[in-house]
Design a protein around this motif. Structure first.
Motif, mmCIF file in Angstrom:
data_model
loop_
_atom_site.group_PDB
_atom_site.id
_atom_site.type_symbol
_atom_site.label_atom_id
_atom_site.label_comp_id
_atom_site.label_asym_id
_atom_site.label_seq_id
_atom_site.Cartn_x
_atom_site.Cartn_y
_atom_site.Cartn_z
ATOM 1 N N ALA A 431 0.784 -1.181 -0.038
ATOM 2 C CA ALA A 431 -0.009 0.124 0.069
ATOM 3 C C ALA A 431 0.824 1.004 0.030
ATOM 4 O O ALA A 431 1.780 1.256 0.619
ATOM 5 N N GLN A 434 -1.860 7.651 -0.070
ATOM 6 C CA GLN A 434 -2.778 8.400 -1.234
ATOM 7 C C GLN A 434 -1.899 9.661 -1.525
ATOM 8 O O GLN A 434 -1.819 10.093 -2.607
ATOM 9 N N ARG A 435 -1.598 10.560 -0.309
ATOM 10 C CA ARG A 435 -1.178 11.609 -0.879
ATOM 11 C C ARG A 435 0.268 11.665 -1.501
ATOM 12 O O ARG A 435 0.285 12.378 -2.410
ATOM 13 N N LEU A 437 1.126 9.187 -3.559
ATOM 14 C CA LEU A 437 0.823 8.731 -4.758
ATOM 15 C C LEU A 437 0.358 9.673 -5.672
ATOM 16 O O LEU A 437 0.395 9.631 -6.943
ATOM 17 N N ALA A 438 -0.592 10.526 -5.228
ATOM 18 C CA ALA A 438 -1.133 11.886 -6.000
ATOM 19 C C ALA A 438 -0.321 12.612 -6.321
ATOM 20 O O ALA A 438 -0.390 13.046 -7.654
ATOM 21 N N CYS A 441 1.710 10.885 -9.275
ATOM 22 C CA CYS A 441 0.962 10.965 -10.435
ATOM 23 C C CYS A 441 0.740 12.347 -10.988
ATOM 24 O O CYS A 441 0.955 12.394 -12.272
ATOM 25 N N LEU A 453 -5.925 1.970 -9.303
ATOM 26 C CA LEU A 453 -5.306 3.019 -8.766
ATOM 27 C C LEU A 453 -6.587 4.232 -8.195
ATOM 28 O O LEU A 453 -7.515 4.039 -8.809
ATOM 29 N N PRO A 454 -6.376 4.812 -7.185
ATOM 30 C CA PRO A 454 -7.374 5.450 -6.763
ATOM 31 C C PRO A 454 -7.754 6.721 -7.521
ATOM 32 O O PRO A 454 -6.890 7.324 -8.527
ATOM 33 N N HIS A 455 -9.005 7.267 -7.467
ATOM 34 C CA HIS A 455 -9.391 8.549 -8.443
ATOM 35 C C HIS A 455 -8.316 10.011 -8.334
ATOM 36 O O HIS A 455 -8.077 10.638 -8.875
ATOM 37 N N ALA A 456 -7.616 9.865 -6.853
ATOM 38 C CA ALA A 456 -6.676 11.039 -6.645
ATOM 39 C C ALA A 456 -5.508 10.942 -7.625
ATOM 40 O O ALA A 456 -4.705 11.909 -7.888
ATOM 41 N N CYS A 457 -5.193 9.778 -8.179
ATOM 42 C CA CYS A 457 -4.156 9.423 -9.261
ATOM 43 C C CYS A 457 -4.512 10.081 -10.558
ATOM 44 O O CYS A 457 -5.234 9.295 -11.249
#
Length: 513
Positions: A431, A434-435, A437-438, A441, A453-457
């Motif tokens: 894992a 998220q921050r 990863l964003a 991206c 991948l989450p929407h934040a990417c």
């Protein structure tokens, strides 16, 4: 499955023909060494499983792979041998010769031998086509008609497609019928007929004339089959015509008769001299393949060829084959256009497999392929190399200039023209915050991952995660033209496949600045 295979219980329930084929293959392998036995079994039963991979690859690179697939050469040799033997043996009995039409009887014996050989070798598409064509030739000879014609080939194609209509899109059907179509069209051309017409000349001159015709036929067949080989396999041999001048007579008049003779003589317990000679001739055939395959420029490898160029080649070849007179030369126009498209063919910059686990990046010179994972299986690696139109071994993506990798992702700058593209490629399963990863991206133009991948990417252009790849399949990306080619585009409208949309699901990518 990665471990060794253990046979718990031998298979059972096969039909008698399969049992006969398997038993004959095992018997041949017991009489010859490992290298020769695979080739001999392929000629006798169509079983190519015993051929060493290095020998099989050499045969492909030398343009001799057609010898390993039971087709017109093998069926014709069997039928011709039985026809000649039957005719000569029956002619020894005057009572029969005076009361029977021996050519008709010999043709019947040859037909039975051809059908039996076709069944024994597995009845694959080239074999069935060759058997049907040979039967039509025998019928034409019995009726006094022209044996070699396009009608014969059309009838054989109709019979094959009646049984297996899907065969028309396969390389076996296309190469098999393409080669015979080239032979018929060349042999029925007026200049060739004049060249081969009987004339007052010595044996040497006549032999050189027929040798030149054999070489010309090999060149024409290679030119016809080369686009098909590029389209399906991305590679083609360059010296096939020269290699076949030696390999075809060697196979027809030495290897196959010796193997057949050894099997017959073994019934009397006297087959070992024939087996020894068969082994020597097979060694010569394998050595010939390796020698031609090792010549400089023996194999040409190209990137994946588009359907447009393939259609141009096929349409040009059919025009040249089906028309007569000067108008047939118009078929050279689409063929030349197809050759021009091949000459300007360039590999894609980035290749992504359908599961997102494997990524290949082509360097700016188009000479090396850098891969994300160097797995134990050769399958994915060979496919990526073929699609990129390269030979040799790929290089780890960590050796790409400027690449930065950690346990989770690799960031790779790819320069094309005046622009540098930034790729972010996932290689871990842990894992990721998220921050972080964003933020990563946000700096990337393209993100590739084998996970969702989450929407934040939100990369600047393309997010190829599992959500997208499950709909698009594998991707071939051309950065200069910003073109993405997907596997889904060639799958058609079927219930088991939903084509991908050109952009990420649920949102449009940000425009490049």
């Amino acid at each position: 499955m990665l471990g060794p295979i253990a046979v718990i219980e031998p298979g059972a329930g096969a039909d008698w023909l399969t049992v006969l084929r398997t038993g004959l293959s095992h018997y041949i392998r017991s009489r010859l060494g490992a290298g020769e036995a695979g080739i001999a079994a392929a000629f006798a039963t169509g079983d190519r499983g015993g051929i060493a991979e290095t020998d099989a690859q050499a045969m492909r690179d030398a343009g001799l792979a057609h010898l390993l697939s039971i087709s017109g050469l093998h069926v014709s040799a069997v039928i011709g041998a039985i026809y000649l033997l039957t005719l000569r043996i029956l002619a020894l009995f005057p009572w029969l010769a005076l009361r029977l039409r021996l050519p008709v009887v010999a043709a019947g014996a040859g037909a039975l031998a051809g059908m039996g050989y076709t069944l024994l070798t597995g009845a694959e598409v080239p074999t069935v086509r060759s058997c049907i064509a040979a039967l039509l030739v025998l019928a034409a000879l019995v009726l006094g008609r022209e044996p070699l014609s396009l009608r014969m080939l059309a009838t054989a194609a109709f019979c094959v497609l009646l049984i297996s209509p899907e065969a028309v899109v396969g390389p076996s059907f296309q190469m098999s019928f393409g080669a015979v179509l080239a032979i018929i069209s060349l042999s029925t051309a007026a200049p060739v007929r004049r060249f081969l017409a009987p004339r007052e000349e010595g044996i040497v001159a006549r032999g050189l004339r027929h040798l030149g015709m054999l070489l010309l036929t090999g060149v024409v067949i290679d030119l016809v089959l080369m686009p098909i080989g590029f389209y399906h396999f991305h590679r083609a041999g360059m010296y096939g015509a020269l290699a076949n001048v030696v390999a075809i007579p060697l196979t027809t008049f030495a290897v196959m008769p010796l193997v057949a003779g050894a099997l017959v003589l073994d019934l009397l317990g006297a087959g070992w001299p024939a087996w020894w000679l068969a082994a020597r001739t097979i060694d010569l055939l394998i050595g010939l393949a390796h020698w031609f395959a090792s010549r400089p420029g023996a194999v040409t490898v190209l990137p994946a060829m588009g359907s447009g160029a393939f259609f141009l080649f096929i349409s040009g070849a059919l025009w040249l084959a089906l028309w007569h007179g000067p108008v047939r030369l118009l078929g050279l126009v689409p063929a030349a256009l197809g050759a021009l498209l091949l000459a300007t063919l360039t590999p894609p910059d980035v290749l992504v497999t359908g599961d997102g686990r494997h990524v290949g990046i082509v360097d700016e010179d188009g000479n090396r392929l850098f891969v994300l994972r160097e797995g134990r299986s050769d399958y994915v690696r060979e496919n990526l190399m073929e699609l990129a139109g390269m030979a040799g071994e790929p290089v780890s993506i960590r050796q790409w200039p400027g690449a930065q990798c950690n346990r989770d992702f690799c960031s790779v700058p790819v320069r094309r023209g005046l622009r540098t593209w930034f790729l972010l490629v996932s290689q871990g399963r842990d894992a990721v915050p998220q921050r972080a990863l964003a933020a990563a991206c946000d700096k990337a133009d393209i993100v590739v991952a084998d996970r969702w991948l989450p929407h934040a990417c939100r990369p600047r252009w393309l997010k190829a995660d599992r959500a997208r790849l499950s709909h698009s399949g594998g991707l071939a990306i051309n950065l200069a033209t910003r073109q993405i080619t997907t596997v889904a585009e060639g799958e058609g409208l079927h219930g088991w496949w939903r084509s991908a949309r050109p952009t990420d699901r649920g949102r449009s990518p940000r425009r490049l600045q």
